[in-house]
Design a protein around this motif. Structure first.
Motif, PDB file in Angstrom:
ATOM      1  N   HIS A 292       0.860  -1.186   0.000  1.00 28.71           N
ATOM      2  CA  HIS A 292       0.000   0.000   0.000  1.00 28.71           C
ATOM      3  C   HIS A 292       0.891   1.229   0.000  1.00 28.71           C
TER       4      HIS A 292
ATOM      5  N   GLU B 268      -6.124  10.908   7.194  1.00 31.35           N
ATOM      6  CA  GLU B 268      -6.831  10.179   6.141  1.00 31.35           C
ATOM      7  C   GLU B 268      -5.919   9.143   5.492  1.00 31.35           C
ATOM      8  N   GLN B 269      -4.669   9.517   5.205  1.00 31.79           N
ATOM      9  CA  GLN B 269      -3.735   8.568   4.590  1.00 31.79           C
ATOM     10  C   GLN B 269      -3.386   7.428   5.553  1.00 31.79           C
TER      11      GLN B 269
ATOM     12  N   ASP C  98      -6.214   5.019   5.555  1.00 34.06           N
ATOM     13  CA  ASP C  98      -6.188   4.184   4.339  1.00 34.06           C
ATOM     14  C   ASP C  98      -5.172   3.051   4.480  1.00 34.06           C
TER      15      ASP C  98
ATOM     16  N   GLU D  57      -6.421   0.416   6.921  1.00 35.62           N
ATOM     17  CA  GLU D  57      -7.469  -0.416   6.317  1.00 35.62           C
ATOM     18  C   GLU D  57      -6.856  -1.539   5.488  1.00 35.62           C
TER      19      GLU D  57
ATOM     20  N   ARG E  69     -11.510   2.067   7.054  1.00 38.33           N
ATOM     21  CA  ARG E  69     -12.036   2.574   5.772  1.00 38.33           C
ATOM     22  C   ARG E  69     -13.148   3.591   6.012  1.00 38.33           C
TER      23      ARG E  69
ATOM     24  N   ALA F 173     -11.606   6.796   7.284  1.00 38.21           N
ATOM     25  CA  ALA F 173     -10.967   7.517   6.189  1.00 38.21           C
ATOM     26  C   ALA F 173     -12.000   8.224   5.325  1.00 38.21           C
ATOM     27  N   GLN F 174     -13.133   7.551   5.075  1.00 41.62           N
ATOM     28  CA  GLN F 174     -14.183   8.153   4.261  1.00 41.62           C
ATOM     29  C   GLN F 174     -14.808   9.348   4.969  1.00 41.62           C
TER      30      GLN F 174
ATOM     31  N   ARG G  60     -12.378  12.116   4.605  1.00 39.09           N
ATOM     32  CA  ARG G  60     -12.349  12.571   3.209  1.00 39.09           C
ATOM     33  C   ARG G  60     -13.575  13.428   2.899  1.00 39.09           C
TER      34      ARG G  60
END
Length: 590
Positions: free
Chosen positions: A67, A115-116, A119, A122, A260, A263-264, A267
């Protein structure tokens, strides 16, 4: 000095970090000619086959993670007694150093970093990996703003649930989830909690919990609500504050369901905040003030009013010729009609019509009297009240009798452990005693199962500070004893009682922490030289030299020791020295 090369491929250049399990070196892959980071296990783990099995298993699992936000693992291997992992080397700074240098980050940058990280987590969680030590020190930020998670060294793979976790670092107290502080297993939502603490620190420049020691901080994670981050940074939008506090929920089920999802959420917030700064919404027109009372109800039920059309323009017409005489007649008739109406109104107002009826024998119709409504009496019986009895400390049968005797309904929750109340007795109730309630109210009570028994976890080969932290967070009284052992200095080599022993909170536990592979120099003064050498070798030391001293050197000691007898030693008897250290003896000369 010649640099060491592992397996003729990985050249070690210099040490760049150290942790509880391993040292990290900057190195170079000679075959591919690229810089790498080499993590080498501490030497004492080389003889622990169970740990080595887990180490290689986890390294292989981590190597399967691909990733952009996770540091790549290239290789795992062994060269002699060195077990190592070769990883991607990332230019830049860890997030902790960034915060120490610059303080709180701009809100947009903090959200983008979190956020990164979410990700990347996840991706690890989908592979069955839980990081268990998410913190700014393990988040690398490149000069271009790229973010990578590193140090899956204490991560736990779902593929290795049958393996022990000997030697695993317990985690950092500042970012520890409540369930980990209680000694429970970490889950993906534990990583989300740690990321929530990290985001809190990025936004405010401080941690949500601080204390005098790691145990004090861990207890706050368990039982204290974090102060809202807007207390320390008023620029944080309320919506973002809600996201941070959701990630910091004590109950894992109340946190975002997955990395996830978190993060969403970040975002969505970030995109919405960017759009809000580009396009400013038009101001809303003023709204009518709410109508109170009956008028409000009428206004709510009334149909929408149709707007009135604009006033029509007056129409101008020309009078036809030769109509002057007829217009005058119409005017006179109109004036007479208006005078008649005004006269009728005057007579009615002065009561003249009533006098005419009375004098003329006329009869005025009687007024219509409507019957007054008959109000039926409303029944207002007062409810029967009761006082909640105090049932704490009673056995269950007595508690039920006391509740029913007060006219209330008893209800038992599932029994739970209590460190204060003996098994079989009630230790909690609701509503509390002496509360005034209506009759037939339900009173809930909880029966104690006694103090909770906890198996002592295995902390052998853990760092002493981590072992002490974990045991204290479980409620044990910990005593630390430093003693020599073949294990590296600073690591636990024994506990009393041993691991697995069922204990209660508050019970004492002694952990023995190694001061290194040291032995105690035996006292060989007064022994014959040969016997002294034999005892030195038995103790794990080596005899190197005997200094034969005559009476001219010994002085008064000459009469106390016979020829061939040891009169002194270096090191002296009782000293702790490294195993294998050389010993020099002072012996009276013949």
């Amino acid at each position: 000095m010649q640099k060491r090369v592992l397996n003729h491929r990985y050249e070690i250049e210099r040490r760049i970090g150290e942790g509880g399990m391993a040292r990290v070196y900057l190195g170079r892959d000679l075959r591919l000619n690229r810089r790498v980071a080499i993590k080498a296990l501490h030497e004492h783990y080389a003889s622990d086959m169970t740990f080595l099995q887990r180490f290689h298993h986890e390294a292989q699992a981590a190597a399967g993670l691909r990733h952009p936000c996770i540091v790549n693992v290239y290789d795992v291997g062994q060269d002699g007694d060195i077990h190592y992992i070769v990883m991607e080397y990332v230019e830049g700074s860890d997030l902790k150093s960034l915060l120490l240098r610059n303080g709180p980050l701009p809100i947009d940058q903090a959200v983008a970093i979190a956020e990164q990280v979410a990700d990347g987590l996840e991706a690890a969680h989908r592979m069955g990996m839980v990081h268990r030590d998410v913190k700014p020190q393990n988040i690398l930020v490149s000069p271009s703003g790229e973010v990578k998670i590193t140090d899956f060294g204490i991560a736990k793979s779902s593929l290795s649930t049958a393996l022990t976790e000997t030697g695993v670092t317990f985690g950092t107290a500042d970012y520890l989830s409540p369930e980990q502080a209680r000694g429970l297993s970490a889950t993906p939502r534990s990583d989300i909690y740690a990321l929530g603490v990290t985001l809190y620190e990025m936004l405010t420049g401080r941690l949500p919990f601080t204390g005098e020691n790691a145990v004090a901080v861990a207890m706050q994670h368990v039982s204290v609500d974090p102060p809202p981050p807007r207390m320390f940074n008023a620029q944080i939008p309320s919506r973002l504050e809600e996201l941070v506090l959701a990630a910091l929920s004590k109950n894992p089920d109340e946190r975002p369901a997955s990395a996830r999802e978190f993060a969403q959420m970040l975002r969505t917030y970030r995109v919405a905040s960017q759009e809000a700064t580009v396009v400013r919404p038009a101001p809303r027109p003023p709204q009518p003030r709410p109508v109170a009372g009956v008028a409000a109800a009428a206004a709510a039920n009334a149909p929408a009013r149709t707007p009135l059309p604009p006033p029509r323009s007056p129409v101008v017409t020309q009078a036809p010729p030769s109509s002057g005489g007829r217009d005058l007649g119409v005017f006179l008739l109109g004036m007479m009609f208006i005078g008649l109406i005004l006269g009728v109104v005057y007579l009615a107002a002065t009561g003249t019509f009533d006098n005419l009826f009375q004098s003329g024998g006329g009869t005025r119709p009687p007024p219509i009297v409507l019957p007054e409504p008959i109000e039926e009496p409303t029944a207002t019986p007062e409810p029967q009240m009761a006082i909640v009895p105090d049932v704490i400390g009673l056995d269950e049968r007595s508690a039920i009798a006391a509740i029913e005797g007060a006219g209330l309904l008893p209800y038992a929750e599932l029994p739970r452990a209590s460190d204060v109340v003996s098994a079989g007795l009630v230790f909690d109730q609701f509503p509390p005693a002496s509360t005034v309630v209506t009759a037939s109210t339900v009173v809930t009570y909880v029966v104690s199962t006694g103090p909770e028994s906890i198996p002592l976890p295995d902390v052998v080969t853990m760092r002493g500070i981590d072992a002490e932290f974990q045991l204290r967070s479980l409620g044990f009284q910990v005593q630390v004893v430093s003693a020599p052992d073949r294990l590296s200095a600073g690591f636990v080599f024994r506990t009393d009682p041993p691991a697995g022993t069922p204990l209660r909170r508050g019970d004492p536990v002694t952990i023995f922490v190694s001061i290194g592979d040291k032995v105690r120099m035996p006292d060989v003064t007064g022994l014959a030289e040969e016997e002294a050498i034999r005892r030195i070798e038995i103790a794990g030391l080596s005899w190197s030299y005997s200094d034969y001293q005559g009476c001219d050197k010994l002085g008064d000691l000459c009469d106390r020791y016979a020829p061939g007898v040891v009169v002194s030693s270096i090191p002296r008897g009782g000293d702790l020295v490294d195993r294998g250290s050389p010993v020099t003896l002072g012996v009276r000369a013949p």
